[in-house]
Design a protein around this motif. Structure first.
Motif, PDB file in Angstrom:
ATOM      1  N   ASP A   1      -0.053  47.039  50.860  1.00  0.00           N
ATOM      2  CA  ASP A   1      -1.404  46.954  50.307  1.00  0.00           C
ATOM      3  C   ASP A   1      -2.439  46.644  51.381  1.00  0.00           C
ATOM      4  O   ASP A   1      -3.640  46.709  51.121  1.00  0.00           O
ATOM      5  N   ASP A   2      -1.990  46.300  52.578  1.00  0.00           N
ATOM      6  CA  ASP A   2      -2.910  45.987  53.667  1.00  0.00           C
ATOM      7  C   ASP A   2      -2.298  46.486  54.968  1.00  0.00           C
ATOM      8  O   ASP A   2      -1.072  46.622  55.078  1.00  0.00           O
ATOM      9  N   ASP A   3      -3.157  46.762  55.957  1.00  0.00           N
ATOM     10  CA  ASP A   3      -2.652  47.173  57.259  1.00  0.00           C
ATOM     11  C   ASP A   3      -1.785  46.060  57.848  1.00  0.00           C
ATOM     12  O   ASP A   3      -2.039  44.869  57.632  1.00  0.00           O
ATOM     13  N   ALA A   4      -0.774  46.465  58.597  1.00  0.00           N
ATOM     14  CA  ALA A   4       0.136  45.491  59.205  1.00  0.00           C
ATOM     15  C   ALA A   4       0.466  45.908  60.631  1.00  0.00           C
ATOM     16  O   ALA A   4       0.744  47.081  60.895  1.00  0.00           O
ATOM     17  N   VAL A   5       0.406  44.931  61.526  1.00  0.00           N
ATOM     18  CA  VAL A   5       0.743  45.156  62.935  1.00  0.00           C
ATOM     19  C   VAL A   5       1.782  44.125  63.350  1.00  0.00           C
ATOM     20  O   VAL A   5       1.680  42.942  62.991  1.00  0.00           O
TER      21      VAL A   5
ATOM     22  N   THR B   1      18.542  41.622  70.908  1.00  0.00           N
ATOM     23  CA  THR B   1      18.056  41.079  72.176  1.00  0.00           C
ATOM     24  C   THR B   1      16.980  41.944  72.817  1.00  0.00           C
ATOM     25  O   THR B   1      16.399  41.534  73.822  1.00  0.00           O
ATOM     26  N   SER B   2      16.710  43.114  72.263  1.00  0.00           N
ATOM     27  CA  SER B   2      15.655  43.968  72.810  1.00  0.00           C
ATOM     28  C   SER B   2      14.526  44.089  71.792  1.00  0.00           C
ATOM     29  O   SER B   2      14.753  44.019  70.573  1.00  0.00           O
ATOM     30  N   CYS B   3      13.317  44.273  72.308  1.00  0.00           N
ATOM     31  CA  CYS B   3      12.160  44.337  71.417  1.00  0.00           C
ATOM     32  C   CYS B   3      12.211  45.582  70.534  1.00  0.00           C
ATOM     33  O   CYS B   3      11.817  45.538  69.363  1.00  0.00           O
ATOM     34  N   ASP B   4      12.694  46.692  71.048  1.00  0.00           N
ATOM     35  CA  ASP B   4      12.767  47.917  70.244  1.00  0.00           C
ATOM     36  C   ASP B   4      13.740  47.763  69.082  1.00  0.00           C
ATOM     37  O   ASP B   4      13.440  48.160  67.943  1.00  0.00           O
ATOM     38  N   ALA B   5      14.896  47.183  69.330  1.00  0.00           N
ATOM     39  CA  ALA B   5      15.885  47.017  68.267  1.00  0.00           C
ATOM     40  C   ALA B   5      15.387  46.055  67.208  1.00  0.00           C
ATOM     41  O   ALA B   5      15.544  46.297  66.008  1.00  0.00           O
ATOM     42  N   LEU B   6      14.759  44.964  67.633  1.00  0.00           N
ATOM     43  CA  LEU B   6      14.270  43.997  66.648  1.00  0.00           C
ATOM     44  C   LEU B   6      13.144  44.600  65.810  1.00  0.00           C
ATOM     45  O   LEU B   6      13.086  44.408  64.595  1.00  0.00           O
TER      46      LEU B   6
ATOM     47  N   VAL C   1      -9.217  54.599  70.433  1.00  0.00           N
ATOM     48  CA  VAL C   1      -9.570  53.246  70.004  1.00  0.00           C
ATOM     49  C   VAL C   1      -8.393  52.286  70.154  1.00  0.00           C
ATOM     50  O   VAL C   1      -8.555  51.157  70.623  1.00  0.00           O
ATOM     51  N   LEU C   2      -7.218  52.730  69.767  1.00  0.00           N
ATOM     52  CA  LEU C   2      -6.060  51.850  69.741  1.00  0.00           C
ATOM     53  C   LEU C   2      -4.873  52.535  70.414  1.00  0.00           C
ATOM     54  O   LEU C   2      -3.907  52.912  69.741  1.00  0.00           O
ATOM     55  N   PRO C   3      -4.919  52.721  71.721  1.00  0.00           N
ATOM     56  CA  PRO C   3      -3.802  53.384  72.395  1.00  0.00           C
ATOM     57  C   PRO C   3      -2.545  52.530  72.342  1.00  0.00           C
ATOM     58  O   PRO C   3      -2.625  51.296  72.294  1.00  0.00           O
ATOM     59  N   PRO C   4      -1.393  53.156  72.314  1.00  0.00           N
ATOM     60  CA  PRO C   4      -0.149  52.368  72.278  1.00  0.00           C
ATOM     61  C   PRO C   4       0.028  51.568  73.558  1.00  0.00           C
ATOM     62  O   PRO C   4      -0.405  51.994  74.641  1.00  0.00           O
ATOM     63  N   LEU C   5       0.621  50.414  73.434  1.00  0.00           N
ATOM     64  CA  LEU C   5       0.893  49.608  74.617  1.00  0.00           C
ATOM     65  C   LEU C   5       1.961  50.288  75.472  1.00  0.00           C
ATOM     66  O   LEU C   5       2.884  50.915  74.943  1.00  0.00           O
TER      67      LEU C   5
ATOM     68  N   LEU D   1       7.335  42.196  81.472  1.00  0.00           N
ATOM     69  CA  LEU D   1       7.541  42.168  80.031  1.00  0.00           C
ATOM     70  C   LEU D   1       7.876  43.547  79.493  1.00  0.00           C
ATOM     71  O   LEU D   1       7.333  44.563  79.963  1.00  0.00           O
ATOM     72  N   HIS D   2       8.746  43.597  78.492  1.00  0.00           N
ATOM     73  CA  HIS D   2       8.986  44.803  77.707  1.00  0.00           C
ATOM     74  C   HIS D   2       8.223  44.668  76.388  1.00  0.00           C
ATOM     75  O   HIS D   2       8.129  43.567  75.835  1.00  0.00           O
ATOM     76  N   THR D   3       7.710  45.775  75.885  1.00  0.00           N
ATOM     77  CA  THR D   3       6.883  45.707  74.680  1.00  0.00           C
ATOM     78  C   THR D   3       7.326  46.746  73.654  1.00  0.00           C
ATOM     79  O   THR D   3       7.894  47.785  73.989  1.00  0.00           O
ATOM     80  N   ALA D   4       7.027  46.448  72.382  1.00  0.00           N
ATOM     81  CA  ALA D   4       7.216  47.390  71.275  1.00  0.00           C
ATOM     82  C   ALA D   4       6.165  47.060  70.228  1.00  0.00           C
ATOM     83  O   ALA D   4       5.896  45.881  69.962  1.00  0.00           O
ATOM     84  N   VAL D   5       5.560  48.094  69.652  1.00  0.00           N
ATOM     85  CA  VAL D   5       4.448  47.912  68.712  1.00  0.00           C
ATOM     86  C   VAL D   5       4.711  48.719  67.454  1.00  0.00           C
ATOM     87  O   VAL D   5       5.166  49.870  67.518  1.00  0.00           O
ATOM     88  N   MET D   6       4.392  48.135  66.310  1.00  0.00           N
ATOM     89  CA  MET D   6       4.435  48.830  65.022  1.00  0.00           C
ATOM     90  C   MET D   6       3.078  48.676  64.352  1.00  0.00           C
ATOM     91  O   MET D   6       2.555  47.570  64.234  1.00  0.00           O
ATOM     92  N   TYR D   7       2.501  49.805  63.928  1.00  0.00           N
ATOM     93  CA  TYR D   7       1.238  49.775  63.175  1.00  0.00           C
ATOM     94  C   TYR D   7       1.466  50.543  61.877  1.00  0.00           C
ATOM     95  O   TYR D   7       1.736  51.733  61.900  1.00  0.00           O
TER      96      TYR D   7
END
Length: 354
Positions: A338-342, A316-321, A115-119, A126-132
């Motif tokens: 208390d709630d989901d966060a992305v 300066t990098s998405c992973d570090a931030l 349903v929600l594969p990692p980017l 673009l470089h990407t980083a995701v937190m769920y």
């Protein structure tokens, strides 16, 4: 670890043998099998319980050499046997439930990947980083959603939040993401894509010809189109928190001048989706997030001030931030949301300047 209860049995047996007849330490033997389930399984518990029964039998024989066992020692041995059997059964049930929970977690993780594969780490330039972060205990996915699709000229990204929680929210998130993945690759304008997503949500919520019910399920979302060449990001906001561009430690909130209603409410409002644009220069970081971030509260009830927190951050990098942001958010809320966060961080490297 098993040496601890074994050593306890040995010490109690030896000391009890040399104590006066009116002092009995035999009942303390039950502590050995009682602590064993904290680190051992049914077999280990059974072994320790058997050793405790043997030790109690030896104590009884040595302390009453004239008779095999007194009634007192027989009662203690029987009590050890009953306690040992109960603990073995408890450990067996616990292990079975642990295996069931492990299977449920595996299924949950598999569902999340579908349903929600990692980017991917790279989306064109673009470089990407995701937190769920899911609010529900043991949960891997909730009502927050995100996705990305490549086109011939750039990248389309969606981030959203389904009203409600539980499996219904997961189902609605899966529906919207499926529609986005099907349509985002097409070269249709961004406003037409969002209109199509709104119709998909409405068709799933309400049966054909049915009236009402539109206010029960809706999805706030932001859909963006980031070109590979050029620095102007195109955006349609549907009641979702605005993106933040972090440039040299200075955050800028990209509020939509004409935000549309959430997806799923289109038939009630007949929206005209207005496409906004804002700059996203090489070297900048683009922050996309759900309201689980900005509505996260600390012990005093204060919301998480996203733009204030990230001001001055020099990553300066998405992973570090993203790693720093995760630590800062969890510290603010005391470790539990208390709630989901992305949070999605998109980085346009300075080397990609056209």
């Amino acid at each position: 670890m098993i040496m601890i209860p074994v050593a306890w049995i040995v010490v109690v047996a030896v000391v009890d043998t040399f104590l006066p007849p009116h002092i009995h330490l035999g009942p303390l033997l039950v502590a050995a099998p009682a602590v064993t389930p904290s680190f051992g399984g049914p077999r280990t518990v059974g072994l320790v319980a058997a050793l405790a029964v043997i030790a109690q039998t030896v104590i009884g024989v040595l302390r009453d050499p004239d008779e095999l066992l007194s009634a007192n020692h027989e009662a203690q041995i029987l009590a050890l046997i009953v306690v040992g059997i109960c603990l073995v059964v408890f450990c067996a049930v616990r292990e079975r439930r642990a295996k069931e929970l492990e299977q449920v977690r595996y299924v949950s993780e598999a569902a999340q990947r579908v349903v929600l594969p990692p980017l991917p780490k790279r989306l064109g330039p673009l470089h990407t980083a995701v937190m769920y972060l899911a609010a529900e205990a043991e949960a891997q996915i909730g009502g927050d959603l995100y996705g990305a699709a490549r086109t011939a000229s750039g990248t389309r990204v969606i981030i959203g939040d389904v009203r409600g929680k539980g499996m219904t929210a997961v189902s609605d998130a899966a529906l919207l993401l499926g529609a986005f993945r099907v349509a985002a690759h097409r070269q249709a304008p961004l406003d037409e894509l969002v209109a199509y997503l709104d119709r998909c949500v409405r068709w799933d919520v309400v049966e054909p010809g049915e009236k009402g019910g539109f206010d029960e399920t809706f999805i706030t979302a932001t859909v963006l189109e980031i070109p590979d060449r050029g620095t102007q990001v195109r955006m349609v906001s549907c009641g979702h928190p605005p993106p933040v561009v972090l440039s040299g430690g200075r955050p800028t909130t990209m509020n939509a001048l004409r935000s549309a209603p959430p997806l799923g409410l289109g038939e009630l409002t007949d929206p005209r989706y207005h496409v906004e644009s804002f700059p996203f220069e090489p070297g900048d970081l683009l922050l996309l997030y759900t309201d689980g971030v900005t509505e996260a509260r600390d012990a005093a009830g204060t919301f998480y001030p996203l733009t204030e927190r990230v001001t001055g951050w020099t990553e300066t990098s998405c992973d570090a931030l993203l790693a720093r942001f995760r630590r800062d958010l969890l510290t603010h809320v005391g470790g539990h949301l208390d709630d989901d966060a992305v949070m999605i961080v998109l980085e346009r490297p300075a080397a990609s300047r056209p």
